[in-house]
Design a protein around this motif. Sequence first.
Motif, short mmCIF file in Angstrom:
data_model
loop_
_atom_site.label_atom_id
_atom_site.label_comp_id
_atom_site.label_asym_id
_atom_site.label_seq_id
_atom_site.Cartn_x
_atom_site.Cartn_y
_atom_site.Cartn_z
N TYR A 186 0.84 -1.20 0.00
CA TYR A 186 0.00 0.00 0.00
C TYR A 186 0.87 1.25 0.00
O TYR A 186 2.04 1.22 0.38
CB TYR A 186 -0.90 0.02 1.24
CG TYR A 186 -1.86 -1.13 1.33
CD1 TYR A 186 -3.11 -1.08 0.72
CD2 TYR A 186 -1.51 -2.29 2.01
CE1 TYR A 186 -3.99 -2.14 0.81
CE2 TYR A 186 -2.39 -3.36 2.10
CZ TYR A 186 -3.62 -3.28 1.49
OH TYR A 186 -4.50 -4.33 1.57
N ILE A 204 -1.42 9.56 -3.83
CA ILE A 204 -1.06 8.18 -3.54
C ILE A 204 -1.37 7.36 -4.78
O ILE A 204 -2.55 7.16 -5.12
CB ILE A 204 -1.82 7.65 -2.31
CG1 ILE A 204 -1.61 8.59 -1.10
CG2 ILE A 204 -1.32 6.26 -1.95
CD1 ILE A 204 -2.73 9.54 -0.84
N THR A 205 -0.35 6.91 -5.47
CA THR A 205 -0.55 6.34 -6.80
C THR A 205 0.49 5.27 -7.10
O THR A 205 1.57 5.23 -6.49
CB THR A 205 -0.51 7.45 -7.87
OG1 THR A 205 -0.97 6.95 -9.11
CG2 THR A 205 0.88 8.04 -8.03
N ALA A 211 -4.23 2.36 -2.41
CA ALA A 211 -3.68 3.61 -1.88
C ALA A 211 -3.32 3.47 -0.41
O ALA A 211 -2.24 3.92 0.02
CB ALA A 211 -4.69 4.74 -2.07
N LEU A 222 -8.60 11.04 6.59
CA LEU A 222 -8.32 11.26 5.16
C LEU A 222 -9.18 12.38 4.61
O LEU A 222 -10.22 12.70 5.16
CB LEU A 222 -8.55 9.96 4.38
CG LEU A 222 -7.82 8.73 4.90
CD1 LEU A 222 -8.08 7.54 3.99
CD2 LEU A 222 -6.32 8.99 5.05
N SER A 226 -6.80 15.16 -1.43
CA SER A 226 -5.79 14.21 -1.85
C SER A 226 -6.35 13.31 -2.95
O SER A 226 -7.57 13.20 -3.12
CB SER A 226 -5.32 13.37 -0.67
OG SER A 226 -4.72 14.18 0.32
N THR A 227 -5.47 12.66 -3.70
CA THR A 227 -5.91 11.74 -4.75
C THR A 227 -5.40 10.34 -4.44
O THR A 227 -4.28 10.16 -3.95
CB THR A 227 -5.42 12.19 -6.14
OG1 THR A 227 -3.98 12.21 -6.15
CG2 THR A 227 -5.93 13.59 -6.46
N TYR A 228 -6.25 9.35 -4.77
CA TYR A 228 -5.99 7.97 -4.38
C TYR A 228 -6.08 7.03 -5.58
O TYR A 228 -6.28 5.83 -5.40
CB TYR A 228 -7.02 7.55 -3.32
CG TYR A 228 -7.12 8.48 -2.13
CD1 TYR A 228 -6.44 8.22 -0.95
CD2 TYR A 228 -7.87 9.67 -2.19
CE1 TYR A 228 -6.52 9.08 0.14
CE2 TYR A 228 -7.95 10.53 -1.09
CZ TYR A 228 -7.27 10.23 0.06
OH TYR A 228 -7.34 11.10 1.14
N ASN A 231 -3.50 3.49 -8.83
CA ASN A 231 -2.94 2.29 -8.22
C ASN A 231 -3.44 1.05 -8.96
O ASN A 231 -4.38 1.12 -9.75
CB ASN A 231 -3.36 2.22 -6.75
CG ASN A 231 -2.94 3.45 -5.97
OD1 ASN A 231 -1.77 3.60 -5.62
ND2 ASN A 231 -3.89 4.36 -5.71
N ASP A 234 -7.65 0.87 -6.97
CA ASP A 234 -7.88 2.23 -6.47
C ASP A 234 -8.80 2.21 -5.26
O ASP A 234 -9.97 2.61 -5.32
CB ASP A 234 -8.44 3.13 -7.58
CG ASP A 234 -7.36 3.54 -8.57
OD1 ASP A 234 -6.18 3.58 -8.19
OD2 ASP A 234 -7.70 3.81 -9.74
N VAL A 236 -8.92 2.58 -0.71
CA VAL A 236 -8.38 2.65 0.64
C VAL A 236 -9.06 1.53 1.39
O VAL A 236 -10.28 1.54 1.56
CB VAL A 236 -8.65 4.01 1.30
CG1 VAL A 236 -8.27 3.96 2.78
CG2 VAL A 236 -7.88 5.12 0.59
N ILE A 252 -13.75 10.48 -1.19
CA ILE A 252 -12.49 10.40 -1.91
C ILE A 252 -12.71 9.89 -3.33
O ILE A 252 -13.77 9.37 -3.67
CB ILE A 252 -11.49 9.51 -1.16
CG1 ILE A 252 -12.00 8.07 -1.06
CG2 ILE A 252 -11.21 10.08 0.24
CD1 ILE A 252 -10.99 7.09 -0.45
#
Length: 586
Positions: A186, A204-205, A211, A222, A226-228, A231, A234, A236, A252
């Motif tokens: 992660y 977070i990528t 993420a 959180l 922010s961007t998640y 990944n 994608d 959390v 998010i």
Amino acid sequence: MAVSKMKQCFRGPACAAITIVLLAGLAGCPTAPPTDDNGDNGGGDTPVVTCVALSTTSFDTDTTLPAGCYIAESSVSVNDGATLTLDPGVTIKFQQNVEMTVSAGGKLSAVGTAAEPIVLTGEEEIRGYWGGLRFYQSNSTVNQLDYVTIEYGGGYHNANLYLDGTSSSPVRLSITNCLLQNSESYGFDFDDDTVIEEFNGNTITGNTLGAGYVSAEVAGYLDDTSTYTGNDNDVVEIWGGTVKTEKTWAGIDGDYLVSGSLSVSAALTVSPGAQLVFEAGEEMSVYSDGSLAAVGTADRPIVLTGEEETRGYWGGLRFYQSNSTANQLDYVTIEYGGGYHNANLYLDGTSSSPVRLSMTNCLLQGSDTYGFDFDDNTIIEEFSGNTITGNTLGAGYASAEVVGYLDDTSTYTGNDKDVVEIRGGTVKTEKTWAGIDGDYLISGSVAVSAPLTVSPGAQLVFEGGQEMSVYSDGSLAAVGTADQPIVFTGEGKTSGYWGGLRFYQSNSALNQLDYVTIEYGGGYHRANLYLDGSSSSPVTLDVTNSTFRGSAEWGIYADTDTTLNEDVEDANVFIDNVGGDYFHEV
């Protein structure tokens, strides 16, 4: 340490890129950086940045690393009593399988800039090449990451950035404008004993598992600035746990993947656009000391769904004895639940602690059982504009008292059975049963001990042997229209299939039947409509424009202590009643 003596060298224009040699007692500054000669007689030569080994990887006193490139050949530790400060422009390249740990009593201040970020990376650009940055029980407000890139970690810990605390010594950290990328696991892993002072503007990528990985409590730190995304998955991931303090889960740009059951024991707000995706068998429960305000919008609904679009894939959302006026669902979709509780949405209260909820503009679909299950100890502040469809056993399951909260602006069709099942019980407070677009399926006998109004178009379908009784402390006003009659019928269309409608010592002027059909009753009482009074409490009822069909005995049977409108025989229609149409004892 040599670092303190060399600090000025990394800030002059002549030292933009140099070979750093951390040797005790070194002073002065190289006059020019080395270059690579590309054969163009000096034009376009590129400075070479040479990274050198840190002179120490165990920091026991306050230390500042100036801008430059360092190699960590072994694991780095910031120990009790020490503060490690990383200046803008610091890059630390970690060799394979080493890590960096800020221990209890240690502190890390890494504040870069947009132009000069701080970079913690692997010596090779391979996911999981090094262990990652870990804060272990470091409970200091000094801990800060700003404009920091952490990448190619997760080879030892579960993430590029791993926060690992205890209840007595949580990790405390501010994380802003950071880039967490290319972890083998992660981007971040925050355990339950974590306090995030600030979390915003992060990216977070490029991480393998997702993420981030957090508890239900910590997910509330959180933010949606922010961007998640970007990944391999994608999400959390929320591994479960309890929301213990007032929190907000942001909407998010990735999903919350719920891999463990969630408990809410404080005020939780879920923001518009949030997507909660549950793994198989997991559930979410709001307890007596908690509340849930999930208020989406038409454009950004909140979604609680299964990881697979399979009926009953996850347990569902349950409110258990949560009697808070903060409980609200608006523009919320709950789908593919009912695998543990009896519905996508299950309200479970007690007489001393009922569940309280407002529910508007919601979609309940794809349950393996019912769309909703509201027990007898439920207070619905508002119920309107909802759609309950695609559920196996029916739209809903409720008691005789609670079904009175339902409305006719909601839709209850498109299910395998288009019914709201009334499991029986008593109408204890003044209620109205709406003329919904599905049937009320009566699976348990109903007692009316308060004023009950049944609206035009309502269809009451009784299972075999069930009945409905209006008692001395209750009344029934069932007033339909020619176009929208009210129907009391049996699930089976045979004489005597259900017990019938009885008025027992109900001497209320509110009692009225108009444009009502009562059919296939008389299986327990002596008629489709049975009036049973006493000298001290006679039954009073007005019956007009109604139809009595298929009784096992009489269409209407009235005992001596009953008052009916004089034209009852002429004002109503009687069809195929076995014992006769109308009988009034003298």
